[in-house]
Design a protein around this motif. Sequence first.
Motif, mmCIF file in Angstrom:
data_model
loop_
_atom_site.group_PDB
_atom_site.id
_atom_site.type_symbol
_atom_site.label_atom_id
_atom_site.label_comp_id
_atom_site.label_asym_id
_atom_site.label_seq_id
_atom_site.Cartn_x
_atom_site.Cartn_y
_atom_site.Cartn_z
ATOM 1 N N UNK A 1 4.529 7.560 -9.154
ATOM 2 C CA UNK A 1 5.643 8.232 -9.722
ATOM 3 C C UNK A 1 6.302 7.809 -10.976
ATOM 4 N N UNK A 2 6.234 6.432 -11.206
ATOM 5 C CA UNK A 2 6.652 5.699 -12.029
ATOM 6 C C UNK A 2 5.527 5.237 -13.157
ATOM 7 N N UNK A 3 5.597 6.112 -14.413
ATOM 8 C CA UNK A 3 4.491 5.972 -15.433
ATOM 9 C C UNK A 3 4.284 4.317 -15.818
ATOM 10 N N UNK A 4 5.133 3.437 -16.071
ATOM 11 C CA UNK A 4 4.978 1.929 -16.346
ATOM 12 C C UNK A 4 4.475 1.207 -15.178
ATOM 13 N N UNK A 5 4.759 1.519 -14.120
ATOM 14 C CA UNK A 5 4.094 0.874 -12.836
ATOM 15 C C UNK A 5 2.546 1.056 -12.567
ATOM 16 N N UNK A 6 2.131 2.127 -13.249
ATOM 17 C CA UNK A 6 0.591 2.476 -13.019
ATOM 18 C C UNK A 6 -0.117 1.568 -13.900
ATOM 19 N N UNK A 7 0.413 0.866 -14.822
ATOM 20 C CA UNK A 7 -0.671 -0.164 -15.534
ATOM 21 C C UNK A 7 -0.890 -1.157 -14.419
ATOM 22 N N UNK A 8 -0.071 -1.642 -13.582
ATOM 23 C CA UNK A 8 -0.240 -2.572 -12.419
ATOM 24 C C UNK A 8 -0.767 -2.239 -11.061
ATOM 25 N N UNK A 9 -1.415 -0.901 -11.306
ATOM 26 C CA UNK A 9 -1.810 -0.237 -10.007
ATOM 27 C C UNK A 9 -3.313 -0.463 -9.780
ATOM 28 N N UNK B 1 0.796 -1.254 0.090
ATOM 29 C CA UNK B 1 -0.057 -0.055 0.181
ATOM 30 C C UNK B 1 0.894 1.481 0.267
ATOM 31 N N UNK B 2 1.923 1.303 0.825
ATOM 32 C CA UNK B 2 2.455 2.438 1.003
ATOM 33 C C UNK B 2 3.761 2.645 -0.087
ATOM 34 N N UNK B 3 4.189 1.535 -0.516
ATOM 35 C CA UNK B 3 5.501 1.667 -1.503
ATOM 36 C C UNK B 3 5.013 1.564 -2.789
ATOM 37 N N UNK B 4 4.032 0.534 -3.011
ATOM 38 C CA UNK B 4 3.686 0.293 -4.606
ATOM 39 C C UNK B 4 2.681 1.376 -5.004
ATOM 40 N N UNK B 5 1.430 1.538 -4.205
ATOM 41 C CA UNK B 5 0.223 2.193 -4.677
ATOM 42 C C UNK B 5 0.644 3.823 -4.222
ATOM 43 N N UNK B 6 1.134 3.958 -2.927
ATOM 44 C CA UNK B 6 1.159 5.513 -2.817
ATOM 45 C C UNK B 6 2.321 6.254 -3.256
#
Length: 243
Positions: free
Chosen positions: A180-188, A170-175
Amino acid sequence: MRSGLYHPTVARLTFRALLGRRRALVLLALPVLLLLISVAVRLLTGADDATANTVLGGFALGTMVPLVGVVVGSGAIGSEIDDGSVVYLLAKPVSRATILLTKLLVAVGVSAALCVVPVLLSGLVLAGGGQGIAVAYALATLVACVAYGAVFLLLGVVTRHAVVFGLVYALVWEAFVGNLVPGARTLSVQQWALAVGGRAAADSAVTSDVGLPLAVVLLVAVTVLATWYAVRRLRTHTVSGEE
């Protein structure tokens, strides 16, 4: 053995476990903080769509909802597994699938009650109801509560450190990473929920980096797979509590 989607006794025990005095205070703290922040921002800056998106997207959907999901989802069954009391529940003539699905319904219901209404009220305070922003974020919150409920309930079944892993996610990946990382948003989950909620907002007032069709597919897939695997893992618990 009784089967189905819902068992009243299991639901009552789960509600009691989730809404104990100490846990209830923790769960209420974030929604109350969101409302206080929203009122303060409105008094200082007035109604503003950009500010509403920042507060609701960054704090509410990006931090509050996953944190509540961690506490509720993992707590729906994790504490019973930790203290061994789950063996008494599993010894009853109720199918493991019914137990898990009942706990999921309760977890989603509690999370939604704690998050959807405060988000809706905060949206109305911050944006004044303009462009459907409040409704959009409320819908996104509801969708996110379902996905988080399944994921964090699964964590409660597979590990005794569900809260730790859930907080890291929750705190590291989602928040952090997901924002902040555009590519990671696909897995959010946050971005998937925003894609669904954004349909209720006019003029693209609420946007997501993930398209609606893909977001719906990912939300359904994660929810179904997490629930299926949680049921499967719960079936490996014997009455003695060993796996």
